[in-house]
Design a protein around this motif. Structure first.
Motif, PDB file in Angstrom:
ATOM      1  N   LYS A 116       0.828  -1.307   0.027  1.00 50.94           N
ATOM      2  CA  LYS A 116       0.023   0.030   0.160  1.00 50.94           C
ATOM      3  C   LYS A 116       0.978   1.348   0.021  1.00 50.94           C
ATOM      4  O   LYS A 116       0.596   2.224  -0.829  1.00 50.94           O
ATOM      5  CB  LYS A 116      -0.904   0.008   1.180  1.00 50.94           C
ATOM      6  CG  LYS A 116      -1.641   1.090   1.361  1.00 50.94           C
ATOM      7  CD  LYS A 116      -2.619   1.338   2.544  1.00 50.94           C
ATOM      8  CE  LYS A 116      -3.355   2.494   2.896  1.00 50.94           C
ATOM      9  NZ  LYS A 116      -3.921   2.465   4.052  1.00 50.94           N
ATOM     10  N   PRO A 119       4.068   2.797  -3.507  1.00 49.64           N
ATOM     11  CA  PRO A 119       3.870   3.774  -4.551  1.00 49.64           C
ATOM     12  C   PRO A 119       4.430   5.286  -4.056  1.00 49.64           C
ATOM     13  O   PRO A 119       5.056   5.976  -4.562  1.00 49.64           O
ATOM     14  CB  PRO A 119       2.635   3.716  -5.044  1.00 49.64           C
ATOM     15  CG  PRO A 119       2.067   2.455  -4.718  1.00 49.64           C
ATOM     16  CD  PRO A 119       2.590   2.085  -3.497  1.00 49.64           C
ATOM     17  N   TYR A 120       3.875   5.571  -2.866  1.00 50.10           N
ATOM     18  CA  TYR A 120       4.336   6.996  -2.211  1.00 50.10           C
ATOM     19  C   TYR A 120       5.962   6.870  -2.013  1.00 50.10           C
ATOM     20  O   TYR A 120       6.563   7.946  -1.804  1.00 50.10           O
ATOM     21  CB  TYR A 120       3.479   7.140  -0.934  1.00 50.10           C
ATOM     22  CG  TYR A 120       3.639   8.563  -0.437  1.00 50.10           C
ATOM     23  CD1 TYR A 120       2.938   9.700  -1.034  1.00 50.10           C
ATOM     24  CD2 TYR A 120       4.525   8.925   0.420  1.00 50.10           C
ATOM     25  CE1 TYR A 120       2.873  10.880  -0.572  1.00 50.10           C
ATOM     26  CE2 TYR A 120       4.576  10.246   0.906  1.00 50.10           C
ATOM     27  CZ  TYR A 120       3.922  11.320   0.584  1.00 50.10           C
ATOM     28  OH  TYR A 120       4.155  12.557   0.769  1.00 50.10           O
ATOM     29  N   SER A 122       8.170   5.209  -3.135  1.00 55.10           N
ATOM     30  CA  SER A 122       8.909   5.217  -4.392  1.00 55.10           C
ATOM     31  C   SER A 122       9.066   6.535  -4.774  1.00 55.10           C
ATOM     32  O   SER A 122      10.159   6.837  -5.227  1.00 55.10           O
ATOM     33  CB  SER A 122       8.444   4.180  -5.262  1.00 55.10           C
ATOM     34  OG  SER A 122       8.287   2.768  -4.651  1.00 55.10           O
ATOM     35  N   ALA A 123       7.977   7.420  -4.550  1.00 60.59           N
ATOM     36  CA  ALA A 123       8.254   8.571  -5.163  1.00 60.59           C
ATOM     37  C   ALA A 123       8.571   9.712  -4.030  1.00 60.59           C
ATOM     38  O   ALA A 123       9.153  10.555  -4.457  1.00 60.59           O
ATOM     39  CB  ALA A 123       6.771   9.251  -5.432  1.00 60.59           C
TER      40      ALA A 123
END
Length: 214
Positions: A116, A119-120, A122-123
């Motif tokens: 969950k 993605p955040y 990774s950015a």
């Protein structure tokens, strides 16, 4: 934020003050001369906020005092530092990064291991990770021990060694005898590893980006 214990007194307001030594371990790595404004979005009893040196301008929120971080317009600051509730840590992080040059959160090390959150993260990759070598003590825990039964005039009627039931209590509750089993209650370490996670876009950390052990 804590994963220790299953007791009843401890869950009131889900409040687990951060140990002073845990706070000091990361404060020592911050270049405070570069910090003019500071925000603590989960103030609790104010232990973190009170340790921030003057003359830094301090801002804070605390939901128990009617100041919901997500519903409060907070100013942009040089540094946001807190021990957030783990269940909503990603939401706290997202707002903090948008409003702060540098963000420092105390989190379970397994915060990194989530589909969950991937993605955040990774950015928005942490620049620093300070792994705590000792687990912090957020709560007091029933550890059992020698339990004495006393009668009139304090006369000891019986002594027996009891195994603690593991119930945990907020430190500010002042519990010394477990109401569940009668065992002795004392400081207990958490059951999970913790680290200070840093997103240092403001370049206020003394260390170069990397992984460190405290």
């Amino acid at each position: 934020m804590s994963s220790t214990g299953r007791g009843s007194i401890r869950v009131e307001n889900d409040f687990y003050p951060t140990p002073v030594q845990t706070i000091q371990s990361i404060f020592d790595r911050i270049h405070w001369g570069k910090v003019e404004t500071f925000l603590e979005p989960c103030r609790g009893d104010g232990v973190i906020l009170n340790m921030v040196p003057d003359p830094i301008v301090k801002h804070s929120c605390e939901i128990m005092d009617g100041q919901d971080y997500f519903l409060t317009a907070t100013p942009s600051v040089d540094l946001t530092l807190t021990n957030p509730p783990f269940s909503s840590a990603l939401e706290f992080l997202s707002k903090a990064i948008d409003g702060s040059k540098t963000v420092v959160f105390l989190l379970r090390t397994n915060f990194l291991g989530s589909a969950k959150r991937m993605p955040y993260l990774s950015a928005h990759r942490p620049t620093h990770l300070y792994q705590l070598s000792e687990r912090p003590s957020f709560v007091d825990v029933c550890k059992g021990g020698l339990v004495r039964t006393t009668g009139a005039a304090g006369k000891i009627l019986n002594s027996e060694k009891k195994k603690g039931c593991g119930w945990a209590f907020q430190k500010n509750a002042g519990v010394k005898e477990c109401p569940n089993c009668g065992g002795n209650v004392s400081a207990g370490t958490d059951s999970i590893e913790y680290a200070w996670f840093c997103w240092d876009n403001g370049q206020i950390m003394k260390d170069m980006p990397g992984i460190y052990f405290l």
